[in-house]
Design a protein around this motif. Structure first.
Motif, PDB file in Angstrom:
ATOM      1  N   VAL A   1      43.847  34.920   3.861  1.00  0.00           N
ATOM      2  CA  VAL A   1      42.926  35.130   4.979  1.00  0.00           C
ATOM      3  C   VAL A   1      42.561  36.612   5.053  1.00  0.00           C
ATOM      4  N   GLU A   2      41.290  36.882   5.284  1.00  0.00           N
ATOM      5  CA  GLU A   2      40.832  38.267   5.434  1.00  0.00           C
ATOM      6  C   GLU A   2      40.863  38.612   6.925  1.00  0.00           C
ATOM      7  N   ILE A   3      41.664  39.606   7.273  1.00  0.00           N
ATOM      8  CA  ILE A   3      41.817  39.931   8.701  1.00  0.00           C
ATOM      9  C   ILE A   3      40.814  40.997   9.115  1.00  0.00           C
ATOM     10  N   HIS A   4      40.075  40.701  10.153  1.00  0.00           N
ATOM     11  CA  HIS A   4      39.109  41.678  10.675  1.00  0.00           C
ATOM     12  C   HIS A   4      39.684  42.430  11.870  1.00  0.00           C
ATOM     13  N   GLU A   5      40.487  41.744  12.665  1.00  0.00           N
ATOM     14  CA  GLU A   5      41.064  42.405  13.849  1.00  0.00           C
ATOM     15  C   GLU A   5      42.251  41.603  14.374  1.00  0.00           C
ATOM     16  N   VAL A   6      43.335  42.333  14.712  1.00  0.00           N
ATOM     17  CA  VAL A   6      44.434  41.719  15.462  1.00  0.00           C
ATOM     18  C   VAL A   6      44.714  42.677  16.609  1.00  0.00           C
ATOM     19  N   ARG A   7      44.492  42.250  17.822  1.00  0.00           N
ATOM     20  CA  ARG A   7      44.744  43.169  18.937  1.00  0.00           C
ATOM     21  C   ARG A   7      45.324  42.434  20.129  1.00  0.00           C
ATOM     22  N   ARG A   8      46.105  43.197  20.882  1.00  0.00           N
ATOM     23  CA  ARG A   8      46.692  42.640  22.100  1.00  0.00           C
ATOM     24  C   ARG A   8      45.684  42.812  23.238  1.00  0.00           C
ATOM     25  N   GLU A   9      45.498  41.752  23.998  1.00  0.00           N
ATOM     26  CA  GLU A   9      44.544  41.814  25.096  1.00  0.00           C
ATOM     27  C   GLU A   9      45.040  42.803  26.145  1.00  0.00           C
ATOM     28  N   ARG A  10      44.180  43.730  26.545  1.00  0.00           N
ATOM     29  CA  ARG A  10      44.551  44.731  27.565  1.00  0.00           C
ATOM     30  C   ARG A  10      44.479  44.108  28.947  1.00  0.00           C
ATOM     31  N   ARG A  11      45.489  44.353  29.751  1.00  0.00           N
ATOM     32  CA  ARG A  11      45.400  43.948  31.156  1.00  0.00           C
ATOM     33  C   ARG A  11      44.870  45.128  31.947  1.00  0.00           C
ATOM     34  N   SER A  12      44.152  44.838  32.979  1.00  0.00           N
ATOM     35  CA  SER A  12      43.699  45.934  33.837  1.00  0.00           C
ATOM     36  C   SER A  12      44.812  46.255  34.823  1.00  0.00           C
ATOM     37  N   LEU A  13      44.688  47.397  35.459  1.00  0.00           N
ATOM     38  CA  LEU A  13      45.671  47.768  36.480  1.00  0.00           C
ATOM     39  C   LEU A  13      45.642  46.720  37.605  1.00  0.00           C
ATOM     40  N   GLU A  14      44.495  46.090  37.750  1.00  0.00           N
ATOM     41  CA  GLU A  14      44.356  45.040  38.761  1.00  0.00           C
ATOM     42  C   GLU A  14      45.331  43.892  38.485  1.00  0.00           C
ATOM     43  N   ASP A  15      45.406  43.457  37.212  1.00  0.00           N
ATOM     44  CA  ASP A  15      46.341  42.377  36.856  1.00  0.00           C
ATOM     45  C   ASP A  15      47.776  42.815  37.132  1.00  0.00           C
ATOM     46  N   VAL A  16      48.075  44.073  36.747  1.00  0.00           N
ATOM     47  CA  VAL A  16      49.429  44.604  36.936  1.00  0.00           C
ATOM     48  C   VAL A  16      49.771  44.633  38.418  1.00  0.00           C
ATOM     49  N   PHE A  17      48.808  45.090  39.196  1.00  0.00           N
ATOM     50  CA  PHE A  17      49.003  45.214  40.643  1.00  0.00           C
ATOM     51  C   PHE A  17      49.284  43.835  41.261  1.00  0.00           C
TER      52      PHE A  17
END
Ligand SMILES: Nc1ncnc2c1ncn2[C@@H]1O[C@H](COP(=O)(O)OP(=O)(O)OP(=O)(O)O)[C@@H](O)[C@H]1O
Length: 324
Positions: free
Chosen positions: A295-311
């Protein structure tokens, strides 16, 4: 004298730069309401420090304690190396707590002149602060004709009189429209170069975009205290997004391993990708398996949470997300 030098020459100086604000186990009760519960925090020189919390979290009470308007019941409070309310430190603090009060039929300039003269400051200081908040063009208009944003800026100008080392701003963008909010944000960032700033907000975007460090308060207690970036990454999402070609083969590889079998196809034809839940140390194994399968990988990234989600996760509050 720079801010660091000024603070370092205070009475408690023993070499290392002392904090601008230091609270240890501070508590305040009003009748049966425990407004502040054992709050410990430290604000270092030059920081833009955020107090974040839903309504009633205790933000304003903490600020009132710092400027000596309210006395804590327990714990210790040091501000610029001295207890709150000390006249030597009050001169070095500029505060805008709750709505600024001005005489509406007087101009912005005259209102500030009244404040400046009461403190023995020259009119040149009024000219300086009007320029700092970009109100010099409207300085001779009556305050009654000012927009809410202009009044808030005038309030900040009042807090800037005397060139304070510490600026305390309670919800400075409260009620402002997006344009007023953006201009207040950039003003605060500009001010940060010359003073330590303590800023309260229940608006998460405010803190995320303006502050270096944040304390999250809920019902008077600290639920988190960290740099904004650390708070965001500490509470990072487990969701990983994979963009790869061919997508069908990538999906087959993922489905073949129990750890990744809950991967789901997402996005549209123009941006197909796979989402799956994965802990931090699982990413290298996932990448290896995909590459080994061709498989050719173009991107592997962790979804960013906003401070709103954290809050929300920290306080369980779902009413504070607007205006971000
Ligand atoms: N002078 C007072 N007398 C009685 N209760 C008070 C007083 N000041 C604050 N409180 C109570 O203490 C708690 C914390 O209030 P505070 O104003 O500090 O919260 P806040 O985080 O600033 O909230 P908001 O975002 O709504 O301004 C609230 O329950 C409030 O009702």
């Amino acid at each position: 004298m720079t801010l660091h030098q000024e603070v370092a020459s205070g009475p408690d100086s023993i070499g290392a730069t002392p904090p601008v604000v230091e609270l240890q186990s501070v508590t305040k009760t009003f009748g049966t309401v425990r407004a502040v519960r054992g709050v410990t925090l430290r604000i270092d020189p030059g920081q833009v420090y955020g107090l974040l919390g839903p309504n009633g979290a205790g933000k304003t009470t903490l600020m009132r304690i710092l400027v000596g308007l309210v006395r804590s019941d327990a714990g210790t409070v040091q501000i610029l190396g001295r207890p709150p309310g000390d006249p030597r430190t009050l001169r070095r603090i500029g505060a805008l707590i709750e709505s600024p009060a001005f005489v509406p039929h007087l101009s912005g300039r005259v209102n500030l002149q009244v404040l400046a003269r009461a403190r023995g400051l020259p009119d040149a200081e009024v000219v300086r602060v009007l320029r700092a908040v970009d109100l010099d063009g409207a300085a001779d208009r009556r305050v009654t004709g000012y927009s809410l944003g202009m009044r808030q800026r005038l309030g900040v100008a009042g807090a800037l009189l005397g060139d304070p080392s510490l600026l305390i701003l309670d919800e400075p963008t409260n009620g402002l429209d997006p344009e007023g909010t953006a201009s207040m944000r950039s003003l605060i960032r500009d001010l940060a170069g010359s003073a330590t700033v303590l800023l309260s907000s229940h608006l998460l975007g405010e803190i995320q975009h303006v502050c270096d460090r944040v304390v999250v308060l809920d019902k008077g207690a600290v639920v988190a205290e960290d740099s904004v970036s650390a708070l965001l990454s500490r509470s990072g999402s487990r969701t990983v997004i994979v963009r790869a070609q061919p997508m069908d083969l990538a999906e087959k590889v993922l489905k073949s391993n129990d750890a990744w079998s809950k991967a789901v196809r997402a996005g549209d034809a123009g941006d197909p990708h796979v989402r799956l839940e994965l802990d931090g140390d699982g990413v290298p194994g996932l990448v290896r398996a995909l590459v080994e399968a061709g498989v050719e990988i173009h991107e592997v990234r962790r979804e960013r949470r906003s401070l709103e989600d954290v809050f929300f996760a920290l306080t369980g509050d779902h009413s504070a997300g607007s205006g971000t």
